[in-house]
Design a protein around this motif. Sequence first.
Motif, PDB file in Angstrom:
ATOM      1  N   PHE A  83       0.320  -1.514  -0.009  1.00 27.33           N
ATOM      2  CA  PHE A  83      -0.891  -0.106  -0.077  1.00 27.33           C
ATOM      3  C   PHE A  83       1.373   1.236  -0.143  1.00 27.33           C
ATOM      4  N   TYR A  84       2.200   1.730   0.719  1.00 30.71           N
ATOM      5  CA  TYR A  84       2.828   2.765   0.630  1.00 30.71           C
ATOM      6  C   TYR A  84       2.740   3.200  -0.872  1.00 30.71           C
ATOM      7  N   PRO A  85       2.966   2.528  -1.771  1.00 32.48           N
ATOM      8  CA  PRO A  85       3.345   3.204  -3.594  1.00 32.48           C
ATOM      9  C   PRO A  85       1.954   4.619  -3.073  1.00 32.48           C
ATOM     10  N   ARG A  86       0.861   3.705  -3.708  1.00 29.62           N
ATOM     11  CA  ARG A  86      -0.541   4.846  -3.208  1.00 29.62           C
ATOM     12  C   ARG A  86      -0.382   5.580  -1.949  1.00 29.62           C
ATOM     13  N   LEU A  87      -0.069   5.423  -0.539  1.00 29.72           N
ATOM     14  CA  LEU A  87      -0.020   6.564   0.459  1.00 29.72           C
ATOM     15  C   LEU A  87       0.968   7.726  -0.464  1.00 29.72           C
ATOM     16  N   TYR A  88       1.978   6.941  -0.536  1.00 29.44           N
ATOM     17  CA  TYR A  88       3.197   7.759  -0.741  1.00 29.44           C
ATOM     18  C   TYR A  88       2.739   8.897  -2.048  1.00 29.44           C
ATOM     19  N   HIS A  89       1.865   8.401  -2.700  1.00 32.37           N
ATOM     20  CA  HIS A  89       1.712   9.426  -4.445  1.00 32.37           C
ATOM     21  C   HIS A  89       0.560  10.348  -3.596  1.00 32.37           C
ATOM     22  N   LEU A  90      -0.518  10.096  -2.523  1.00 31.28           N
ATOM     23  CA  LEU A  90      -1.125  10.515  -2.334  1.00 31.28           C
ATOM     24  C   LEU A  90      -0.329  11.650  -1.226  1.00 31.28           C
TER      25      LEU A  90
ATOM     26  N   PHE B  24       8.342  12.464  -1.507  1.00 28.75           N
ATOM     27  CA  PHE B  24       6.960  11.277  -1.645  1.00 28.75           C
ATOM     28  C   PHE B  24       7.289  10.288  -3.355  1.00 28.75           C
ATOM     29  N   LEU B  25       6.981  11.160  -3.935  1.00 26.39           N
ATOM     30  CA  LEU B  25       6.970  10.935  -5.229  1.00 26.39           C
ATOM     31  C   LEU B  25       8.103  10.412  -5.815  1.00 26.39           C
ATOM     32  N   ASN B  26       8.961  10.067  -5.671  1.00 27.29           N
ATOM     33  CA  ASN B  26      10.533   9.366  -5.892  1.00 27.29           C
ATOM     34  C   ASN B  26      10.698   7.850  -5.290  1.00 27.29           C
ATOM     35  N   THR B  27      10.159   8.347  -4.258  1.00 26.51           N
ATOM     36  CA  THR B  27       9.413   7.198  -2.828  1.00 26.51           C
ATOM     37  C   THR B  27       8.891   6.209  -3.486  1.00 26.51           C
ATOM     38  N   ALA B  28       7.100   6.998  -4.204  1.00 24.01           N
ATOM     39  CA  ALA B  28       6.437   5.965  -4.420  1.00 24.01           C
ATOM     40  C   ALA B  28       6.951   5.342  -6.250  1.00 24.01           C
TER      41      ALA B  28
ATOM     42  N   LYS C 116       2.922   2.835 -10.914  1.00 18.10           N
ATOM     43  CA  LYS C 116       3.944   2.901 -11.630  1.00 18.10           C
ATOM     44  C   LYS C 116       3.680   4.125 -12.777  1.00 18.10           C
ATOM     45  N   CYS C 117       2.324   3.746 -13.282  1.00 14.80           N
ATOM     46  CA  CYS C 117       1.812   4.317 -14.549  1.00 14.80           C
ATOM     47  C   CYS C 117       1.707   5.482 -14.730  1.00 14.80           C
ATOM     48  N   TRP C 118       0.792   5.107 -13.024  1.00 19.19           N
ATOM     49  CA  TRP C 118       0.137   6.363 -12.708  1.00 19.19           C
ATOM     50  C   TRP C 118       0.978   7.893 -11.979  1.00 19.19           C
ATOM     51  N   LEU C 119       2.206   6.939 -11.577  1.00 12.53           N
ATOM     52  CA  LEU C 119       3.490   7.932 -10.447  1.00 12.53           C
ATOM     53  C   LEU C 119       3.899   8.311 -11.813  1.00 12.53           C
TER      54      LEU C 119
END
Length: 1567
Positions: free
Chosen positions: A1466-1473, A1490-1494, A1507-1510
Amino acid sequence: MSTRREESQERAIVRIAAHLPDLIVYGDFSPERPSVDYFDGVLMFVDISGFTAMTEKFSTAMYMDRGAEQLVELLNHYISAIVEKVLIFGGDILKFAGDALLALWKVERRQLKNIITVVIKCSLEIHGLFETQESEEGLDVRVKIGLAAGHITMLVFGDETRNFFLVIGQAVDDVRLAQNLAQMNDVILSPNCWQLCDRSMIEIERIPDQRAVKVNFLKPPSTFNFDEFFTKCMTFMDYYPSGDHKNLLRLACMLESDPELELSLQKYVMESILKQIDDKQLRGYLSELRPVTIVFVNLMFKDQDKAEVIGSAIQDACVHINSVLRVSRGQINKVFMFDKGCSFLCVFGFPGEKAPDEVTHALESAMDIFDFCSQVHKIHTVSIGVASGIVFCGIVGHSVRHEYTVIGQKVNIAARMMMYYPGTVTCDSVTYNGSNLPAYFFKELPKKVMKGVADPGPVYQCLGLNEKVMFGMAYLICNRNEGYPLLGRDKEIKYFMCSMKEFLVSNCSRVLMYEGLSGYGKSQILMEIEYLAQGENHRTIAVALTKISFHQNFYTIQIFMATVLGLNTCKHYKERQTNLQNKVKTLLDEKFHCLLNDIFHVRFPISREVSKMTTFRKQKQLEALFMKILEQTVKEERIIFIIDEGQFIDAASWSFLEKLIRTIPIFIVMSLSPFVDIPCAAASAIMKNRNTTYVTLGAVQPKDIRNKVCLDLDVRGIPKELDTYLVEGSCGIPSYCEELLKNLDHHRVLIFQPMEVEEKANMTWNNLFKISLVQLDSMSLSHQMLVRCAAIIGLTFTTELLFEVLPCWNMKMMIKALATLVESNIFDCFRNGKELRMALRQNAASFEVNYRSLSLQPSEGLAHGEEEELRELESEVIECHIIRFCRPMMQKTAYELWLKDQKKAMHLKCARFLEENAHRCDHCRSGDFIPCHHFTVDIRLNTLDLDTIKKMAKSRGFTTEEEITFSKIETPKKSELFAENLSPEEIREKILSFFDIVITKMRTSEEDIIPLESCQCEEILEMVIMPLAHHFLALGENNKALYYFLEIASAYLILGDNYMAYIYLNEGERLLRTLKKDKSWSHTFESATFHSLKGEVCFNMGQMVLAKKMLRKALKLLHRIFPYNLISLFLQTHVEKNRHFYYLNQQAQESAPPGKRRLAQLYRQTACFSLLWQIYSLNYFFHYKYYGHLAAMMEVNTALETQDDFQIIKAYLDYSLHHQLAGYQDVWYKYEIMAMEQIFNLPLKGEGIEIVSHVADKLGYTKLLMGHLDLAIDLGSRAQKMWALLRNPNRQYMVLCWLSKSLFLKNRNKQLIQVLGWLWDLSISEEHIFSKAFFYFVCLDLMLYSGFVYKTFEECLEFIYQNEDNRILKFQSGILLGLYSSIAIWYARLQEWDNFHIFSSRAKNLVPRRTPTALYYEGISRYMEGQVLYLQKQIEGQSENAQDSGVELLKNLESLVTQNTTGPVFYPRLYHLMAYVCILMGDGQNCDLFLNTALRLSETQGNVLEKCWLNMSKEWWYSDSELMDDQWLQTVSNLPSWEKIVSGKVNMQDIQKNKFLMRVNILDNPF
């Protein structure tokens, strides 16, 4: 000899003779009726004092007059002893009368002296029986005995169907008077008896002012031998058992079959008893509590001394009474003759004789009998008392001499009214209310104090059913209430509105008929229709009919025309006469006005022309006049004629109505109950008319029942339990629902604001009971017995159990009876539990339009077809082993008929049968739902328990499965599979290939690895365990009931139904309180089990504080206290580490495996620890991680102590997951490997295969949580295959859910759609709501994030609306949170903020229900995304608290990331937000971080979707392009369906661009 005696007692003639005295059995009477016989003899009248008070106490104290049952139980105890004593002393029991009996010693006059001595001896011994006894109710029960001797006359009377007998004469009057003089324990001799006896043998005491004397004792001479004297006396008694039969109580027990005698004796016994004897019903089953109507008739004679004189009067009266009762389905139960005249006890509603209008029939019969008997010569006064209510109907007496009678307060009330209100027909208030007759047929009488009746209530005189009906009385029964809408009948009302519209614009008649059973709300519909029918250009006339309307010629048209002519408001006949003259002067010659006299109660002079007319011609003239009047009327205004209870329209009125609708335009709306008989030709013609719409009313839908209850109780909502009870109990019938509510309120189950009710209710709880009883009594006696036995089992039952409890039935007989009852809609049958559950979820259509009444179907030519249909039904019943009552009220009614002891015996029989199957199914290896439960708690009724069976098996050289398992565990082999030099990739390949080998073996092995059928535990739960708990509850065996309630709760948790588990745990909690004084270990274990199960339910629901409290309490009771403070925490941790080291070094394996009781304890502890470590991991406090670590370690140690493979592997995997989430790389890896090594040693069959499947399943879930998506897919797909092969849908659907999420994140859409298809098929075939909800959750994700449509948004939304109240979804934390949040995101993207707030607020209510599961984190991440989008709206709108909201939101997102239980997936979505929140608030630096971490995490995990959405977000946020307001709306409108993608119309790469671009504008940032 005893065998012969048993065979003789089964003979019908013996069973009939048991109901009759020897005087009749061996009598030789003249066939003339009446016939008179004279003889001498001694009479004994025995009265058991104390029973009047007892009757009062019991029948007023208990619901359903349940006290009568206890009363009769005691009465039979005493009477049986008296009967036995009388028979031993040579007496003949003539009659039983409630708590008294009359006995006769018939001898020649010269033997009277000696026989009186024998009878006195018998009397004194009867007193001796009671001197040392006191009733169990604490009442002092004694007997009073009167003796008389002399000439006796016997009168036999009756007709060709029934015979009765009476003994009359001075001796009969004397014995009654003697008994009246007796005090407790007295024996009183009448004057004549004192004159005839051997005075030297008797010590007496004179009674002041009386010639009768009291016996003190016998004073025989010293040389007197009573035994010799008695033997000599008995030689003069014709039918005293002697010789070979001397051990019999009664010679009639050995009667040989004699058809002629049997036919003669049958006439003295009631028809309902003969039916039961013919049907070979057991004597005990003849007794029951049932609602009846008692009619007590008393005849007083002008000269009562001469039998010849009064004999003919009694004969005439009896013949008439019998003929009247036969028509109305009543029966004469007894005839008495004492100083108060001749009394007939008549009963309406005996078994098999229940009629819908029983009370009305009883009153009609009473009036008919009163009118006839008042005219009979020699009868001076006729008095009749009528009372209705629940009484005991059954056998009173001894097994060799007894009678069928009625006992209860209502019998007493009818008898007292008869005596205290002479010369009238009186009834009680229940009869008055239940008669459905207008109030003016009755007159309330002054109250009188009546002996033995504390408060009879109002007493009414019935004035007669032939009174002239007054005008203005036929109004609609209901009154419309503006604040009380008609619920659930919208379509029925719509049909009226359409029909009325057509009628008003056309020139032809319309008829609208609503047919429905009593209680369906027909009157309510007509009341609403009357209100809606009001209008300027038409006139509405509404009338309500009653049963008496049917018997009055032209009555319906009379009141219709009276209203048309305006006569119904006239106060005097002169006013009516004037009005009539004005209305008809142009239509009817004045000399014919007198035709209107009878119909409108006026007094026009009778002309010569009319006096010469026949009745038929007068009727035709009237009809012609009425037709002219109506033709004239409808020219001025249209008429809508509304008729309630249309089945009571008389034939003449039907005929007129039929002509009317053909002649002039009129709209007739009527309600009617189904016709009992075929309707008349005119009625049939109206029903078949092309302008008639026939509507059959059906059940109201559950939501309308719910709304009705809220209105009735004046509340906003009701609990789910009450809703379910009322919906199921009422079967959608509104009045049933009302009565169920009244009953709950009566028993103080409900607390609500009292509502005003009408004084005279049309229905009562007892009426509801009677409705089903009428249907029950219409069946044959054998069918009644089957229904009653089924009622004991419950609403749903199996044919196997029914066969077990049915007395003396064979299987063929039962199947045939069941088929008939299924055809009659008493039962439904189902092949399996799934079919039953599916049927219960479906709601039947509420009505059918243009459906003609069944009474119109031709009856000829159907016999052959019906037989064929019945044969097909029998075949169907053989296939179906599950049967269910169509209506719960029928089951309740049949159940209430049983007596307490009978119920207890039947419940015990059911429990003994069921407990043999009270375990999990063969698929699940037949264990307890709570492992090793029955080893800890001894609850078995049957003596042969499982331990005994195992010992027997062992003695024959067999080895049990458990022993095989344990012997294997004692010598484990260390696997060589995982060498230390293997890389993680190599280990992965080995593990996956192992699972592949297992799957191949499962598919191809000839061994019995795969089960032949799927898990049957749910069916066992519903058909065995749940009924068993209720049987033990009924038996008062609370400890056994508790055991099964806990089993039920555990079973529902296994099946994923937290709501039902919660409900049954509440039942268990109630029982635990009743057993709190029990300090045994088994009770302590049950208490611990209860707390652990409740902790699990609370855990699943997200109530973590309560869950933790429950689990800690359970561990304390299991002697495994979990530390409360840091000191004890570190001490306990040290201890557990040492234990852990000890177990891992194999030292524990040297000891013997724990016993079954210890195992049960360890299994419970393991279950508690597995939840506790997750609860502690949820908490933000730093030191809580140590508690979590300790709980996880204690789970492993406890599992190792069990030496059970499954427990050990589960504990290893839990321990591994705990360390993975905590970030301890080496530890988690080690325990995963240990778990794998353990499964490599398992035999691949039975439980071994299931353990392997569980490991694949658990590893797949763990890898998804940790973000290893490729491995999660590999493991998940294999686990899915294994569960599918093992036919375990409850595990398969969960694997499919998480497999779909892994595929979704990997953008493997083709595989994902295939998995979703499997999930959908599973949800449909298993009727599984959770998998269906998850399916729609993924469908929403596909639209929101994948850029295509699999199921439309509207379909997903409709599913949520329809199922958001589903108990499984509401009691499962996470799934509804995810669904609501996804819908909120959809609306937020569309800028539809009102809709967003609706769903966001619903989701917000679920956020506090935190659980450490992937499902909750799926939901919470969606919820946070919705809040982030709303923050963007706040910032754009420059809201004052936007910055505070942003800071709070960022803090919440950070806490989610840092929380131990949040899986890395769940981390990528949470970092994205978090990045989005930062850019919205102008924090570019943290946004980049946060964006780079995600992006890094997405790359590592292989999360292609994120990844595509980020990348799109990163590109978009830092570009100069502006986003259009309707960008997402355009995207949504262009979202392709999956079908288009598959067909190649849309490129797979293009759909990646259908992402939502989060709106940002850094230049205009307000911060």
